[in-house]
Design a protein around this motif. Structure first.
Motif, PDB file in Angstrom:
ATOM      1  N   ILE A   1       1.048  -1.120   0.114  1.00 15.22           N
ATOM      2  CA  ILE A   1       0.063   0.008  -0.145  1.00 15.22           C
ATOM      3  C   ILE A   1       0.987   1.163   0.078  1.00 15.22           C
ATOM      4  O   ILE A   1       1.714   1.529   0.992  1.00 15.22           O
ATOM      5  CB  ILE A   1      -0.886   0.056   1.244  1.00 15.22           C
ATOM      6  CG1 ILE A   1      -1.824  -1.203   1.089  1.00 15.22           C
ATOM      7  CG2 ILE A   1      -1.781   1.381   1.168  1.00 15.22           C
ATOM      8  CD1 ILE A   1      -3.036  -0.996   2.249  1.00 15.22           C
ATOM      9  N   VAL A   2       0.914   2.019  -1.031  1.00  9.16           N
ATOM     10  CA  VAL A   2       1.705   3.340  -1.302  1.00  9.16           C
ATOM     11  C   VAL A   2       0.974   4.466  -0.929  1.00  9.16           C
ATOM     12  O   VAL A   2      -0.239   4.610  -1.466  1.00  9.16           O
ATOM     13  CB  VAL A   2       2.086   3.124  -2.819  1.00  9.16           C
ATOM     14  CG1 VAL A   2       3.169   4.529  -2.847  1.00  9.16           C
ATOM     15  CG2 VAL A   2       3.113   2.089  -2.873  1.00  9.16           C
TER      16      VAL A   2
ATOM     17  N   ILE B   1      -7.319   3.172  -3.396  1.00  4.58           N
ATOM     18  CA  ILE B   1      -8.125   2.953  -2.151  1.00  4.58           C
ATOM     19  C   ILE B   1      -9.078   4.170  -1.825  1.00  4.58           C
ATOM     20  O   ILE B   1      -8.539   5.193  -1.667  1.00  4.58           O
ATOM     21  CB  ILE B   1      -7.186   2.784  -1.098  1.00  4.58           C
ATOM     22  CG1 ILE B   1      -6.164   1.244  -1.465  1.00  4.58           C
ATOM     23  CG2 ILE B   1      -7.914   2.351   0.170  1.00  4.58           C
ATOM     24  CD1 ILE B   1      -5.155   0.897  -0.237  1.00  4.58           C
ATOM     25  N   ARG B   2     -10.246   3.787  -1.750  1.00  7.04           N
ATOM     26  CA  ARG B   2     -11.214   4.692  -1.825  1.00  7.04           C
ATOM     27  C   ARG B   2     -11.655   5.441  -0.532  1.00  7.04           C
ATOM     28  O   ARG B   2     -12.047   6.570  -0.227  1.00  7.04           O
ATOM     29  CB  ARG B   2     -12.381   4.666  -2.721  1.00  7.04           C
ATOM     30  CG  ARG B   2     -12.050   4.557  -4.259  1.00  7.04           C
ATOM     31  CD  ARG B   2     -13.185   3.899  -4.960  1.00  7.04           C
ATOM     32  NE  ARG B   2     -12.790   4.111  -6.319  1.00  7.04           N
ATOM     33  CZ  ARG B   2     -12.236   3.049  -6.993  1.00  7.04           C
ATOM     34  NH1 ARG B   2     -11.682   2.154  -6.476  1.00  7.04           N
ATOM     35  NH2 ARG B   2     -11.928   3.292  -8.423  1.00  7.04           N
ATOM     36  N   ASN B   3     -11.447   4.572   0.657  1.00  6.76           N
ATOM     37  CA  ASN B   3     -11.974   4.906   1.950  1.00  6.76           C
ATOM     38  C   ASN B   3     -11.391   4.181   2.874  1.00  6.76           C
ATOM     39  O   ASN B   3     -10.618   3.319   2.612  1.00  6.76           O
ATOM     40  CB  ASN B   3     -13.833   4.762   2.027  1.00  6.76           C
ATOM     41  CG  ASN B   3     -14.106   3.310   1.763  1.00  6.76           C
ATOM     42  OD1 ASN B   3     -13.536   2.578   2.109  1.00  6.76           O
ATOM     43  ND2 ASN B   3     -14.939   3.281   0.871  1.00  6.76           N
ATOM     44  N   GLU B   4     -11.635   4.368   4.305  1.00  4.79           N
ATOM     45  CA  GLU B   4     -10.849   3.673   5.295  1.00  4.79           C
ATOM     46  C   GLU B   4     -11.221   2.100   5.382  1.00  4.79           C
ATOM     47  O   GLU B   4     -10.509   1.479   5.505  1.00  4.79           O
ATOM     48  CB  GLU B   4     -11.327   4.188   6.576  1.00  4.79           C
ATOM     49  CG  GLU B   4     -10.275   4.037   7.827  1.00  4.79           C
ATOM     50  CD  GLU B   4     -10.712   4.888   8.927  1.00  4.79           C
ATOM     51  OE1 GLU B   4     -10.355   4.367  10.124  1.00  4.79           O
ATOM     52  OE2 GLU B   4     -10.768   6.022   8.904  1.00  4.79           O
TER      53      GLU B   4
ATOM     54  N   ASN C   1      -9.662  -3.399   4.820  1.00  2.00           N
ATOM     55  CA  ASN C   1      -9.774  -4.883   4.165  1.00  2.00           C
ATOM     56  C   ASN C   1      -8.661  -5.229   3.331  1.00  2.00           C
ATOM     57  O   ASN C   1      -8.052  -6.312   3.274  1.00  2.00           O
ATOM     58  CB  ASN C   1     -11.135  -4.971   3.164  1.00  2.00           C
ATOM     59  CG  ASN C   1     -12.169  -4.779   4.092  1.00  2.00           C
ATOM     60  OD1 ASN C   1     -12.393  -5.104   5.054  1.00  2.00           O
ATOM     61  ND2 ASN C   1     -13.214  -4.320   3.427  1.00  2.00           N
ATOM     62  N   ILE C   2      -7.918  -4.319   2.585  1.00  2.78           N
ATOM     63  CA  ILE C   2      -6.763  -4.678   1.995  1.00  2.78           C
ATOM     64  C   ILE C   2      -5.478  -4.675   2.582  1.00  2.78           C
ATOM     65  O   ILE C   2      -4.651  -5.672   2.552  1.00  2.78           O
ATOM     66  CB  ILE C   2      -6.503  -3.235   0.819  1.00  2.78           C
ATOM     67  CG1 ILE C   2      -7.691  -3.409  -0.257  1.00  2.78           C
ATOM     68  CG2 ILE C   2      -4.946  -3.558   0.107  1.00  2.78           C
ATOM     69  CD1 ILE C   2      -7.496  -2.260  -1.108  1.00  2.78           C
ATOM     70  N   ALA C   3      -5.415  -3.969   3.792  1.00  3.20           N
ATOM     71  CA  ALA C   3      -4.168  -4.196   4.613  1.00  3.20           C
ATOM     72  C   ALA C   3      -4.252  -5.563   5.327  1.00  3.20           C
ATOM     73  O   ALA C   3      -3.438  -6.544   5.421  1.00  3.20           O
ATOM     74  CB  ALA C   3      -4.460  -2.980   6.068  1.00  3.20           C
TER      75      ALA C   3
ATOM     76  N   ASN D   1      -2.288 -11.414   5.624  1.00 11.00           N
ATOM     77  CA  ASN D   1      -2.553 -12.713   5.977  1.00 11.00           C
ATOM     78  C   ASN D   1      -2.189 -13.464   4.581  1.00 11.00           C
ATOM     79  O   ASN D   1      -2.482 -14.596   4.544  1.00 11.00           O
ATOM     80  CB  ASN D   1      -4.175 -12.928   5.896  1.00 11.00           C
ATOM     81  CG  ASN D   1      -4.545 -12.469   7.479  1.00 11.00           C
ATOM     82  OD1 ASN D   1      -3.772 -12.688   8.241  1.00 11.00           O
ATOM     83  ND2 ASN D   1      -5.927 -11.837   7.535  1.00 11.00           N
ATOM     84  N   ASN D   2      -1.570 -12.864   3.699  1.00 14.25           N
ATOM     85  CA  ASN D   2      -1.223 -13.162   2.353  1.00 14.25           C
ATOM     86  C   ASN D   2      -0.415 -14.493   2.471  1.00 14.25           C
ATOM     87  O   ASN D   2      -0.653 -15.518   1.813  1.00 14.25           O
ATOM     88  CB  ASN D   2      -0.635 -12.082   1.587  1.00 14.25           C
ATOM     89  CG  ASN D   2      -0.875 -12.324  -0.094  1.00 14.25           C
ATOM     90  OD1 ASN D   2      -0.180 -12.655  -0.693  1.00 14.25           O
ATOM     91  ND2 ASN D   2      -2.389 -12.353  -0.277  1.00 14.25           N
TER      92      ASN D   2
END
Length: 177
Positions: free
Chosen positions: A97-98, A156-159, A164-166, A171-172
Protein backbone atom coordinates in the motif's frame (compact mmCIF):
# COMPACT_ATOMS: atom_id res chain seq x y z
CA UNK A 1 -16.97 -1.48 -30.66
CA UNK A 2 -13.69 -2.71 -29.16
CA UNK A 3 -11.04 -0.67 -27.41
CA UNK A 4 -7.96 -0.22 -29.54
CA UNK A 5 -5.61 -0.30 -26.56
CA UNK A 6 -6.23 -1.86 -23.16
CA UNK A 7 -6.30 0.65 -20.30
CA UNK A 8 -4.15 -0.43 -17.36
CA UNK A 9 -4.78 2.51 -15.07
CA UNK A 10 -8.05 4.08 -13.93
CA UNK A 11 -9.13 6.26 -16.83
CA UNK A 12 -8.60 10.00 -16.39
CA UNK A 13 -7.26 9.63 -12.83
CA UNK A 14 -4.23 11.54 -11.52
CA UNK A 15 -1.99 8.91 -9.89
CA UNK A 16 0.16 11.63 -8.34
CA UNK A 17 -2.65 12.99 -6.19
CA UNK A 18 -2.83 12.41 -2.46
CA UNK A 19 -4.10 8.99 -1.52
CA UNK A 20 -3.43 5.34 -0.88
CA UNK A 21 -2.82 2.84 -3.68
CA UNK A 22 -2.85 -0.96 -3.47
CA UNK A 23 -0.02 -2.22 -5.69
CA UNK A 24 0.91 -5.74 -6.77
CA UNK A 25 4.16 -6.32 -8.65
CA UNK A 26 4.81 -9.79 -10.09
CA UNK A 27 7.99 -11.49 -11.25
CA UNK A 28 8.30 -12.46 -14.89
CA UNK A 29 6.56 -15.76 -15.60
CA UNK A 30 5.66 -15.87 -11.87
CA UNK A 31 9.03 -17.43 -11.05
CA UNK A 32 9.67 -17.86 -7.33
CA UNK A 33 12.66 -15.54 -7.02
CA UNK A 34 11.76 -14.15 -3.58
CA UNK A 35 11.47 -17.25 -1.42
CA UNK A 36 9.53 -20.34 -0.42
CA UNK A 37 6.54 -20.74 1.86
CA UNK A 38 6.36 -23.70 4.22
CA UNK A 39 4.21 -24.05 7.32
CA UNK A 40 2.61 -20.65 6.63
CA UNK A 41 5.96 -18.84 6.85
CA UNK A 42 8.12 -17.42 4.09
CA UNK A 43 11.84 -18.00 3.91
CA UNK A 44 13.28 -15.27 1.72
CA UNK A 45 16.04 -15.76 -0.82
CA UNK A 46 18.86 -13.24 -1.21
CA UNK A 47 16.75 -11.40 -3.80
CA UNK A 48 13.72 -11.53 -1.48
CA UNK A 49 15.79 -10.04 1.36
CA UNK A 50 16.97 -7.26 -0.94
CA UNK A 51 13.40 -6.48 -2.03
CA UNK A 52 12.34 -6.42 1.64
CA UNK A 53 15.19 -4.06 2.57
CA UNK A 54 14.11 -1.68 -0.21
CA UNK A 55 10.50 -1.78 0.94
CA UNK A 56 11.61 -0.97 4.49
CA UNK A 57 13.32 2.20 3.23
CA UNK A 58 9.83 3.53 2.51
CA UNK A 59 7.89 1.80 5.28
CA UNK A 60 6.02 4.10 7.64
CA UNK A 61 4.34 2.81 10.79
CA UNK A 62 1.16 4.86 10.89
CA UNK A 63 0.50 3.81 14.51
CA UNK A 64 3.27 6.15 15.67
CA UNK A 65 2.51 9.77 16.68
CA UNK A 66 4.85 11.08 13.98
CA UNK A 67 5.19 8.19 11.52
CA UNK A 68 7.62 10.01 9.21
CA UNK A 69 10.20 11.04 11.83
CA UNK A 70 12.52 8.04 11.38
CA UNK A 71 12.12 7.73 7.64
CA UNK A 72 14.15 10.36 5.76
CA UNK A 73 14.08 8.55 2.39
CA UNK A 74 10.41 9.19 1.71
CA UNK A 75 10.66 12.71 0.28
CA UNK A 76 10.89 13.10 -3.49
CA UNK A 77 12.52 16.43 -4.42
CA UNK A 78 10.79 18.17 -1.48
CA UNK A 79 7.47 18.12 -3.34
CA UNK A 80 6.03 14.65 -2.73
CA UNK A 81 6.10 12.17 0.13
CA UNK A 82 5.98 8.57 -1.04
CA UNK A 83 5.70 5.91 1.64
CA UNK A 84 4.66 2.30 2.10
CA UNK A 85 2.19 1.64 4.90
CA UNK A 86 1.57 -2.10 4.39
CA UNK A 87 3.57 -4.73 2.54
CA UNK A 88 4.25 -8.40 2.02
CA UNK A 89 6.78 -10.35 -0.02
CA UNK A 90 5.64 -13.66 -1.48
CA UNK A 91 7.60 -16.11 -3.65
CA UNK A 92 6.58 -14.55 -6.96
CA UNK A 93 5.09 -11.13 -6.14
CA UNK A 94 4.90 -8.30 -3.66
CA UNK A 95 1.94 -6.37 -2.29
CA UNK A 96 2.24 -2.76 -1.18
CA UNK A 97 0.00 0.00 0.00
CA UNK A 98 1.70 3.14 -1.28
CA UNK A 99 0.75 6.53 0.12
CA UNK A 100 1.30 9.67 -1.94
CA UNK A 101 1.25 13.08 -0.24
CA UNK A 102 1.87 16.17 -2.34
CA UNK A 103 3.45 19.06 -0.47
CA UNK A 104 2.52 21.60 -3.12
CA UNK A 105 -0.57 22.28 -5.18
CA UNK A 106 -0.24 21.43 -8.82
CA UNK A 107 -2.51 21.70 -11.77
CA UNK A 108 -3.72 18.38 -13.11
CA UNK A 109 -4.08 17.91 -16.80
CA UNK A 110 -5.80 14.78 -18.00
CA UNK A 111 -3.39 12.90 -20.22
CA UNK A 112 -4.56 9.81 -22.01
CA UNK A 113 -2.57 7.20 -23.86
CA UNK A 114 1.18 6.84 -23.56
CA UNK A 115 2.81 9.71 -21.73
CA UNK A 116 6.02 10.39 -19.82
CA UNK A 117 6.19 9.45 -16.16
CA UNK A 118 4.72 12.10 -13.87
CA UNK A 119 7.16 13.02 -11.12
CA UNK A 120 5.81 11.96 -7.72
CA UNK A 121 3.26 9.53 -9.20
CA UNK A 122 2.66 5.89 -8.34
CA UNK A 123 4.01 4.84 -11.75
CA UNK A 124 7.20 6.83 -11.22
CA UNK A 125 7.75 5.26 -7.79
CA UNK A 126 7.14 1.70 -9.06
CA UNK A 127 9.36 2.30 -12.10
CA UNK A 128 12.23 3.42 -9.86
CA UNK A 129 11.64 0.60 -7.35
CA UNK A 130 11.60 -2.12 -10.02
CA UNK A 131 14.59 -0.62 -11.82
CA UNK A 132 16.62 -0.42 -8.61
CA UNK A 133 15.98 -4.08 -7.77
CA UNK A 134 16.71 -5.24 -11.35
CA UNK A 135 19.96 -3.27 -11.45
CA UNK A 136 21.07 -4.81 -8.13
CA UNK A 137 20.23 -8.31 -9.43
CA UNK A 138 22.30 -7.73 -12.58
CA UNK A 139 25.26 -6.44 -10.55
CA UNK A 140 25.07 -9.40 -8.12
CA UNK A 141 24.96 -12.28 -10.61
CA UNK A 142 21.18 -12.80 -10.73
CA UNK A 143 20.68 -11.94 -14.43
CA UNK A 144 17.71 -14.32 -14.77
CA UNK A 145 15.61 -12.15 -12.45
CA UNK A 146 13.03 -9.94 -14.07
CA UNK A 147 9.68 -8.31 -13.38
CA UNK A 148 6.50 -8.50 -15.40
CA UNK A 149 6.32 -5.38 -17.52
CA UNK A 150 3.41 -3.77 -15.69
CA UNK A 151 1.91 -3.73 -12.21
CA UNK A 152 -1.60 -4.03 -10.83
CA UNK A 153 -3.03 -1.09 -8.92
CA UNK A 154 -6.20 -0.14 -7.13
CA UNK A 155 -7.00 3.32 -5.84
CA UNK A 156 -8.09 2.88 -2.21
CA UNK A 157 -11.24 4.96 -1.84
CA UNK A 158 -12.03 4.88 1.90
CA UNK A 159 -10.92 3.65 5.31
CA UNK A 160 -12.97 0.44 5.20
CA UNK A 161 -11.40 -0.52 1.88
CA UNK A 162 -7.95 0.34 3.27
CA UNK A 163 -8.48 -1.92 6.31
CA UNK A 164 -9.76 -4.81 4.15
CA UNK A 165 -6.76 -4.59 1.82
CA UNK A 166 -4.33 -4.24 4.74
CA UNK A 167 -5.81 -7.39 6.33
CA UNK A 168 -5.49 -9.22 3.00
CA UNK A 169 -1.80 -8.20 2.75
CA UNK A 170 -1.05 -9.21 6.36
CA UNK A 171 -2.65 -12.64 5.84
CA UNK A 172 -1.29 -13.28 2.36
CA UNK A 173 1.43 -15.71 3.45
CA UNK A 174 -1.08 -17.59 5.62
CA UNK A 175 -3.43 -18.00 2.66
CA UNK A 176 -0.75 -19.12 0.19
CA UNK A 177 -1.65 -22.35 -1.60
Amino acid sequence: MYKKNKQYRLYNYDYSQNGYYFITIVTKDREHFFGKIANQEITLTVIGEYVKSNILKFYVDEDLDNPYQNNPSYINANTTITSITEWSVLPDHIHLIVEIINLENKAYSSITGLSPLVKGSVSSFINHFKGHVKKWCNENNFPAFNWQSRFHDRVIRNEVEYENIALYIRNNVLNWR
